[in-house]
Scaffold this active site. Structure first.
Site, mmCIF file in Angstrom:
data_model
loop_
_atom_site.group_PDB
_atom_site.id
_atom_site.type_symbol
_atom_site.label_atom_id
_atom_site.label_comp_id
_atom_site.label_asym_id
_atom_site.label_seq_id
_atom_site.Cartn_x
_atom_site.Cartn_y
_atom_site.Cartn_z
ATOM 1 N N ALA A 1 0.848 -1.191 0.000
ATOM 2 C CA ALA A 1 0.000 0.000 0.000
ATOM 3 C C ALA A 1 0.878 1.234 0.000
ATOM 4 O O ALA A 1 1.951 1.256 0.608
ATOM 5 C CB ALA A 1 -0.919 0.014 1.225
ATOM 6 N N ASP A 2 0.419 2.247 -0.703
ATOM 7 C CA ASP A 2 1.093 3.542 -0.676
ATOM 8 C C ASP A 2 0.410 4.514 0.271
ATOM 9 O O ASP A 2 1.039 5.434 0.763
ATOM 10 C CB ASP A 2 1.156 4.122 -2.083
ATOM 11 C CG ASP A 2 2.197 3.422 -2.940
ATOM 12 O OD1 ASP A 2 3.302 3.963 -3.075
ATOM 13 O OD2 ASP A 2 1.916 2.325 -3.437
#
Length: 643
Positions: free
Chosen positions: A260-261
């Protein structure tokens, strides 16, 4: 760019090579064709290398960014005035954040280091050099803690995926796991987040094969993840992004784990473009979909994913090859978002360095509650973090009317439907939804014993076991078991056939003195059919073991039986209640009765150790519906393989 460094030392899979005053970044744009490191002299170099994807992956971006500043501060001549140095450092941190706006880790690291240097300036005798040293130390600590967190994340992730696959895929070994983009050692300080989980599954000897997607258009999966998997000698296969859903439809994927960013407070996840497609396909194919990321990726300022800024990359990433050759028609429009957002409702769990966050009954995650718990030293919570409530009348109507199968079971306009909560038992909520000469029963399991409340927690997974037991029993004895139409795992809700009046719970009829001529014959038929057909007398040994393994996970319900039937009545227990003082003498006599205790202990041992056939587990006059001509057995949430 600075000239590439010719390295005599083999740095293995290290994307970031740092010692105080020196930083080298592996140029990931040329992997796997070439392996070279670029020297980073300061924050300007760091900004360019992050923006041009020499280094990528949210954790690695944050580490590379702050270390580029650390190198600059270590080697530069600082202003004499500490206030000027304070503003210099704060400005450079703010500038670094603009290199990749979606990945929140760098923004959080910048905020934390800004706080560090601000507090450092307040110390008596603070100088420009002490300010710089405090920032450098904090940057180095970030790199060290990232490695430790990745190892913990791998452990928690392996456990979570094995648990989810056991429940959803009926297996916890020989797992085939798919990952997207690159989340390994090349995207972090070392080991990796989602790819670190894959590494842990492999080291736990439960991984049969890892699948990695190409990850168009920049091909991080094909260039980097494949490179790491081959380096570690993990059995692996590369597939195109568009092949992954078809692979799931063939039953070849047991779980998905990716990074995930940025993660919103409700659990919506922004990650590499293609994540949303994988999440939708996984949901459709009953494949548990996990996200692995450090809690530094969580942005609590965003209520949900709609507020996450999505970076749009150059059109040349799609229209040109790395050598500059155009491969598409000149003049075609291009849209190249680098990320998309997967809604929390499609995510099985979010794996962090502190444990796995599980969704609540609404399919959302309480990320703030989890982080608050972790900050106090608590591990990941196994139960939903938000208070879980049962369906409201309008929610239930809306749910049924929007489902193409369920709405055929309840006729007429949904606004005219009648909803009644009729739960007769101690544990679950039961609703009847009636339309025009039709209806449906909805049974919902909440994570506690209904008649007592949240002080007595109980797994909501019992609804899954009840569903499977009803389906199995219906196959074995359809004339005496209601049909299940749907099970919603997120809501722990079962939607089943409505046994309309004159059907009545057997207990009430017996209390009123009613004779049911079909009762004995029907009950003996139900028991003979289900016990025989679920035993080794009928099943192949492989199928028997498969069933036994599945129902063995209904342990919390078995433990409840062991507690309230075989244990608590024979001693002093918190939940014991009786009519006092009228029964005090009887209670004391029972507690002194050694023969009774021996007898019940023998029964308890048999209950726990003799797995011969599928038992209803709670067969009494409250779990049978009757008329003068019909008998139906309901409520097998205690189902297990027993004597």
């Amino acid at each position: 760019f600075p000239a590439a460094m010719s390295e005599e030392e083999d740095f293995g899979l290290r994307a970031i090579v740092y010692e105080r005053g020196s930083l080298k970044l592996l140029d990931q744009r040329v992997i796997p064709y070439e392996k070279k490191y670029l020297d980073v002299k300061g924050s300007d170099d760091g900004w360019v290398m992050i923006n041009s994807m020499v280094v990528r992956g949210a954790p690695a971006i944050a580490i590379a960014g702050v270390l580029s500043l650390a190198v600059e501060l270590t080697n530069m001549n600082l202003p004499d005035d500490p206030d000027e140095t304070l503003e210099l450092i704060k400005g450079k941190l703010k500038y670094l954040v603009t290199s990749r706006p979606t990945a929140v880790n760098l923004a959080i690291a910048s905020r934390d280091l800004t706080n560090v240097v601000t507090e450092s300036r307040k110390k008596p005798g603070a100088t420009s050099r002490t300010l710089a040293e405090d920032v450098v130390a904090a940057a180095e600590h970030l790199m060290k803690s990232d490695t430790e967190g990745n190892l913990s994340m791998g452990k928690y992730g392996s456990e979570a995926i094995q648990q989810a696959c056991k429940r959803q895929r009926d297996k916890d070994t020989n797992l085939r796991v798919l990952t997207h983009c690159n989340t390994g050692a090349l995207a972090t300080s070392s080991y990796g987040t989602a790819l670190g989980v894959v590494r842990s599954l492999y080291s736990d000897k439960v991984l049969e094969r890892a699948y990695c997607t190409e990850t168009r258009p920049y091909n991080q999966g094909a260039r980097l993840t494949a490179y790491e998997l081959v380096h570690d000698k993990i059995p692996s296969t590369l597939v195109t992004d568009s092949t992954a859903p078809y692979l799931m439809s063939k039953g070849e994927v047991d779980a998905i784990v990716l990074g995930a960013d940025r993660i919103a407070a409700n659990g919506d996840v922004a990650n590499k473009i293609g994540t949303y497609s994988l999440a939708v396909s996984a949901s459709y194919n009953n494949v548990p979909f996990f996200v692995a990321a450090p809690i530094s990726t969580v942005d609590l300022s965003l209520e949900n994913g709609s507020g996450i800024p999505i970076e749009e990359r150059s059109s040349k990433e799609m229209t040109h090859l790395p050598d500059g050759k155009r491969v598409v028609a000149d003049g075609i429009g291009v849209w190249n978002p680098a990320f998309d957002v997967a809604p929390a409702s499609l995510i099985a769990g979010i794996i962090t360095e502190y444990g796995t966050v599980w969704p609540n009954a609404s399919g959302e995650f309480d990320m703030k509650g989890f982080i608050d718990n972790a900050s106090k030293g608590g591990p990941g919570l196994s139960m939903p973090l938000k208070e879980t409530k049962g369906f409201s009348e309008e929610e239930l109507k809306s749910y049924i009317s929007s489902d193409p199968v369920l709405k055929t079971k309840v006729q007429g306009d949904s606004s005219a439907w009648k909803v009644k909560e009729v739960g007769d038992g101690n544990i679950n909520f039961v609703f009847i939804v009636e339309g025009e000469n039709s209806g449906i029963v909805v049974k919902q399991a909440l994570p506690y014993v209904r008649c007592i409340g949240e002080s007595w927690p109980l797994t909501a997974d019992r609804a899954m076991f009840e569903t499977n037991a009803l389906v199995d029993e219906y196959k074995m004895c359809p004339e005496h078991v209601p049909e299940v139409y749907k099970f919603d795992k997120k809501l722990s809700a079962i939607f089943m056939e409505y046994l309309a009046p004159p059907n009545i719970i057997l207990r009430y009829g017996l209390i009123d003195g009613i004779i049911y001529p079909k009762l004995a014959d029907s009950m003996s038929t139900f028991m003979a059919s289900t016990l025989f057909k679920s035993s080794l007398l009928n099943l192949k040994s492989s199928e028997y073991r498969k069933k036994l393994s599945f129902y063995a996970d209904n342990s919390p319900m078995c433990e409840l039986t062991e507690q309230v039937i075989f244990t608590d009545p024979y001693g002093d227990a918190f939940h014991n209640k009786w009519n006092s003082p009228h029964l005090d003498g009887d209670i004391m006599e029972l507690r002194r009765d050694a023969a009774a205790k021996n007898a019940i202990s023998e029964l308890k041992q048999k209950f726990c150790t003799s797995a011969e056939a599928l038992l209803h587990g709670d067969l009494h006059t409250g779990s049978v519906m009757v008329t003068q001509s019909t008998v139906n057995v309901i409520d097998p949430e205690f189902a297990f393989y027993g004597p």
